[in-house]
Design a protein around this motif. Sequence first.
Motif, mmCIF file in Angstrom:
data_model
loop_
_atom_site.group_PDB
_atom_site.id
_atom_site.type_symbol
_atom_site.label_atom_id
_atom_site.label_comp_id
_atom_site.label_asym_id
_atom_site.label_seq_id
_atom_site.Cartn_x
_atom_site.Cartn_y
_atom_site.Cartn_z
ATOM 1 N N SER A 67 0.873 -1.332 0.175
ATOM 2 C CA SER A 67 -0.040 0.097 -0.115
ATOM 3 C C SER A 67 1.139 1.231 0.176
ATOM 4 O O SER A 67 2.200 1.098 0.340
ATOM 5 N N THR A 72 -3.828 4.218 1.096
ATOM 6 C CA THR A 72 -5.321 4.653 0.147
ATOM 7 C C THR A 72 -5.201 3.961 -1.282
ATOM 8 O O THR A 72 -6.042 3.814 -1.779
ATOM 9 N N LYS A 73 -4.041 3.483 -1.651
ATOM 10 C CA LYS A 73 -3.865 2.788 -2.804
ATOM 11 C C LYS A 73 -2.836 1.723 -2.746
ATOM 12 O O LYS A 73 -2.129 1.796 -1.742
#
Length: 179
Positions: A67, A72-73
Motif C-alpha cells: 500500500s 489509500t492505494k
Amino acid sequence: MANYKEIVTKAILGKGKKTFTTIDSITPEIVPTTILGCWVINHNFKGYKNGDKINIEGSYDINVWYSCMDDTKTEVVKKSTTYLESVVVPKRSEGDFSNEEVIIRSLKQPTCTRAEIVNGKIEYTVEKELGIEIVGDTKVKIAYDEEEEPWEIIPDDNTEEVNKAEKEIDEQVHEEYLD
C-alpha cells in the motif's frame, strides 16, 4: 560357498540437500506504506559439475504487493532475480565420477519469509531448499548360491533335421496330383 557376480549399473553416488537464504531489495516508484504480500514465482534452475563442486544456476520472479499514499492505494512491484549457488555434495560410494549426471530437485519452492520497508525500499528474504543427486556408473557385487548353468552345445549343421523334414513332406505328396 557363495559365488559372486559383478553388475555394472547407474546409481546415486552422492546426495544432499541444502537450504539457501537470499536477502535482496526492491525500490518501488511510489514510496510504500505497508507490505501486503510477497510472492515468488517462475522458479527455474539447472545444475552442473564444476570441479569438486556442483553449481546451480537459477532464476525466479518476486512480486511485492504494497500500500502507498498513507494506505489509500495499492501497487505491485516486480523483480526478476538470477542466482548461482555452489555446493559440495557428500559422496555415498565410490564410482566413476567422470561420466556423472547431476539432478537438482526443488524440495521447498522459494518463499518470501520476511519483507519490510527500510528507507523507502522493500527489503525481503527468500528461502529455498534444493536436493542434489549425482548419478554415475558403479559396480555392485551380488552373491548367488546356484551353480552357473552349463553351456548348450550348438551343432555345426542342422542338415539331419532338414533331411528328415523333407522326407516327411515327400511321403505326403501323392504322385497323381503332380500331373
